[in-house]
Design an enzyme around this catalytic site. Structure first.
Site, PDB file in Angstrom:
ATOM      1  N   LYS A  14      31.413  15.616  16.726  1.00 29.61           N
ATOM      2  CA  LYS A  14      32.712  16.232  16.490  1.00 29.61           C
ATOM      3  C   LYS A  14      33.827  15.188  16.610  1.00 29.61           C
ATOM      4  O   LYS A  14      33.653  14.155  17.271  1.00 29.61           O
ATOM      5  CB  LYS A  14      32.964  17.332  17.526  1.00 29.61           C
ATOM      6  CG  LYS A  14      32.091  18.564  17.380  1.00 29.61           C
ATOM      7  CD  LYS A  14      32.403  19.561  18.492  1.00 29.61           C
ATOM      8  CE  LYS A  14      31.535  20.809  18.390  1.00 29.61           C
ATOM      9  NZ  LYS A  14      31.891  21.669  17.252  1.00 29.61           N
TER      10      LYS A  14
ATOM     11  N   ARG B  50      23.186  28.657  16.283  1.00 27.16           N
ATOM     12  CA  ARG B  50      22.243  29.547  15.592  1.00 27.16           C
ATOM     13  C   ARG B  50      20.796  29.110  15.816  1.00 27.16           C
ATOM     14  O   ARG B  50      19.893  29.937  15.782  1.00 27.16           O
ATOM     15  CB  ARG B  50      22.592  29.600  14.102  1.00 27.16           C
ATOM     16  CG  ARG B  50      22.428  28.295  13.370  1.00 27.16           C
ATOM     17  CD  ARG B  50      23.219  28.247  12.067  1.00 27.16           C
ATOM     18  NE  ARG B  50      24.646  28.167  12.317  1.00 27.16           N
ATOM     19  CZ  ARG B  50      25.567  28.183  11.363  1.00 27.16           C
ATOM     20  NH1 ARG B  50      25.207  28.278  10.087  1.00 27.16           N
ATOM     21  NH2 ARG B  50      26.854  28.112  11.660  1.00 27.16           N
TER      22      ARG B  50
END
Length: 502
Positions: free
Chosen positions: A281, A355
Site C-alpha cells: 500500500k 476475501r
C-alpha cells in the site's frame, strides 16, 4: 456512569441540573414552558433578549432559576420542532452530555427524551440517549503518559419519560443501550489498539477472556498447525509473510433452550495490520491499516453484548485473525491457492487479502449447519467510493436475510444499503489458470468481492457487510467507531423474539 428513568414534573426535580429543549426561533418545548411558568417568565425573558436562538446544539446554562429546586437548568437548542430527526436528536444528546461533563454537573435529569422525534418511540429515544452518552464520553488514552482528567465528571443521568406506563419500556431501553454500548466500547478498544499489541494472538486472548467472563460462552483457538490439517491454505497464505501466527478464534454462545438449535454465525475479518503484502500500500495513512481488523472487533463486540443481554439464541462468533506483511516468505501475485472448499484462486493482488481469509472461514462454518451466516469486513475501498463514510454495504444470497439486516440497520440507526450481485459481475472474476481470480477489476469492486465470497457460501443463507467506510474515522479525531455492532445486536434482538425488543 449510572442511568435510570423516571416520570415526573420538572419543577419537582431536585438535581444538579435539569436539561430541557428550546426550538427555533426561541420557542420553548412543553417542558421548558412549565419551568418558565414556575419561574415567572424568567426563561422566556432570556430568550426575548436573544441569549439563545434554539439552533441545533446551542447551549445555555442557567444558575439559580427562580422557584426551581435544581441548582442549574441547561437549555438545549433543538432546531425546528418539525425537523427533529434521528441524526439531529443523537447529535443534540452528545453535545448535551459533553456540556454537562465539562461544566461540573455530576448528575442531571434529562427531559430531551420527551421530545418528538419523527417515527420514533420512547424506547428508541431512551436507548439512543444511552448509546449516544456512552459514545460522547468514550476516550482511548491508555498509551498517554499524562491523561487529562475531568474535575467533576458526569456520574448520574436520569431520563424522564412522559407517563408512568412507559417506565418499564425505558428501563428495558437502558438495559439494551448499556449492553450494546459495552459491545461498542469493546469493539472500539480493539480497533484503536496499536498493531504491535493487537496481533492475532491478542484477538485470541480477548476471545478467551470473554469465555472466562460468561458461562454461556466457550472459546477455542485454531492456530496454523490445525489450519494446515483443515486445508485452510488460502487463509494461511495471507499470513505467511508475518512472524505473528495466524489464529482463528471461535466463540460459541449457547443461550437457546435447545442447545442443538441451529446457530447464527458471525464472521469478522481480523487483519490486525494490512500492509498490502507484496502489493504494498502507499505509505500515506498506512497507520490506519490497523483498523483492518474492525470486522472482527465488531463481531467480538456483538458477542459481548449478546452475552450481557443473555438472549435465547445459539450464536457462533469467528475472529479471523491474521497479519498481511511483505517478506521473502510472503504470498505473491501470480500464486494459485487451493482453498478449504477445494476451489482454486489465482492471486492477482495480495492487497485483496481479506476475501482469501474469509473464504476459508466461510467453508469452516459449514460444520455448524448454520441457520444463517453474516460476515463483516473492512473489505473494499470501492465501498467507500460507492457509499461514503455513512452507510455500510450489504450483499446477500438470501432476500429474507437481507431484509432482516436492512430492517435492523434502520431500527438501530447503524444503516446499511443493499448492493446487487447479478451473474454479470461474476464474469469479472474469471481466470484462465484457476477457478477464479481474487479481484475483478476496478469497476464494481464491492460487488465483485461479494460475488467472490458468495462462491464459498452456497450451503447456507449468507450476508456480507462491508464496513470499510464506516468502521473508523480519519483526521485529528481519528478512531474506531464500533460499527456495525449496534446493527448486529439489533438483528440478534429481533431474532430472539418480540419480548426481547420492545
Amino acid at each position: 456512569m449510572e442511568f435510570s428513568v423516571k416520570s415526573g414534573s420538572p419543577e419537582k426535580q431536585r438535581s444538579a441540573c435539569i436539561v430541557v429543549g428550546v426550538f427555533e426561533p426561541r420557542r420553548l418545548s412543553p417542558i421548558a414552558e412549565q419551568l418558565d411558568k414556575i419561574s415567572d417568565g424568567y426563561i422566556s425573558s432570556l430568550l426575548r433578549r436573544g441569549d439563545l436562538e434554539g439552533k441545533p446544539g446551542q447551549m445555555l446554562l442557567l444558575h439559580q432559576v427562580p422557584n426551581i429546586l435544581s441548582e442549574r437548568v441547561l437549555l438545549v437548542g433543538c432546531g425546528k420542532e418539525r425537523e427533529l430527526g434521528e441524526r439531529q436528536y443523537k447529535d443534540i444528546i452528545k453535545k448535551t452530555i459533553s456540556t454537562l461533563n465539562e461544566t461540573g454537573s455530576m448528575e442531571a435529569v434529562c427531559f430531551l427524551t420527551e421530545l418528538h422525534v419523527k417515527g420514533r418511540d420512547t424506547y428508541w429515544k431512551v436507548r439512543q440517549a444511552v448509546e449516544s452518552t456512552k459514545d460522547s464520553l468514550y476516550t482511548f488514552n491508555q498509551f498517554k503518559s499524562n491523561k487529562p482528567e475531568t474535575r467533576r465528571p458526569l456520574r448520574k443521568l436520569v431520563f424522564n419519560v412522559p407517563t408512568r406506563r412507559e417506565l418499564s419500556l425505558g428501563e428495558k431501553a437502558i438495559n439494551h443501550g448499556l449492553s450494546i454500548s459495552s459491545g461498542v466500547k469493546a469493539s472500539k478498544d480493539l480497533g484503536n489498539m496499536p498493531p504491535n499489541v493487537a496481533n492475532p494472538a491478542y484477538l485470541a486472548s480477548q476471545a478467551r477472556r470473554l469465555a472466562d467472563d460468561f458461562e454461556t460462552v466457550t472459546t477455542k483457538v485454531i492456530g496454523e498447525e490445525e489450519m494446515k490439517k483443515l486445508g485452510m491454505t488460502s487463509y494461511l497464505a495471507v499470513g505467511q509473510g508475518s512472524h505473528n501466527e495466524s489464529m482463528m478464534s471461535v466463540m460459541e454462545y449457547k443461550g437457546h433452550p435447545n442447545p442443538d438449535a441451529k446457530p447464527i454465525v458471525l464472521i469478522g475479518k481480523g487483519l490486525t495490520f494490512d500492509s498490502g503484502g507484496i502489493s504494498l500500500k502507499p505509505s500515506d495513512s498506512m497507520d490506519e491499516m490497523k483498523y483492518d481488523m474492525c470486522g472482527a472487533a465488531s463481531v467480538f463486540g456483538a458477542m459481548k453484548a449478546l452475552a450481557k443481554l443473555n438472549l435465547p439464541l445459539n450464536v457462533v462468533g469467528i475472529l479471523a485473525g491474521c497479519e498481511n506483511m511483505p517478506s521473502s516468505n510472503s504470498y505473491r501475485p501470480g500464486d494459485i491457492l487451493t482453498t478449504m472448499s477445494g476451489q482454486t484462486v489465482e492471486v492477482l493482488n495480495t492487497d485483496a487479502e481479506g476475501r482469501l481469509v474469509l473464504c476459508d472461514a466461510l467453508t469452516y462454518v459449514e460444520r455448524y449447519e448454520p441457520d444463517c451466516v453474516v460476515d463483516v469486513a473492512t473489505l473494499t475501498g470501492a465501498c467507500v467510493v460507492a457509499l461514503g463514510h455513512h452507510i455500510n454495504g450489504l450483499l446477500s444470497n438470501h432476500n429474507p436475510l437481507a431484509h432482516e439486516l436492512i430492517n435492523a440497520s434502520e431500527q438501530s440507526g447503524d444503516r446499511a444499503w443493499r448492493l446487487p450481485m447479478s451473474e454479470e459481475y461474476n464474469e469479472q472474476l474469471n481466470s484462465p489458470f484457476a477457478d477464479m481470480a481474487n479481484i475483478g477489476g476496478k469497476a464494481g469492486g464491492t460487488i465483485t468481492a461479494g460475488c467472490f465470497l458468495a462462491r464459498f457460501a452456497k450451503k447456507y443463507n449468507w450476508a456480507h457487510i462491508d464496513s470499510a467506510g464506516t468502521a473508523w474515522v480519519s483526521g485529528a479525531n481519528k478512531g474506531s467507531t464500533g460499527r456495525p455492532v449496534s446493527l448486529l445486536v439489533q438483528f440478534l434482538l429481533n431474532r430472539s423474539g418480540p419480548e426481547s425488543v420492545e
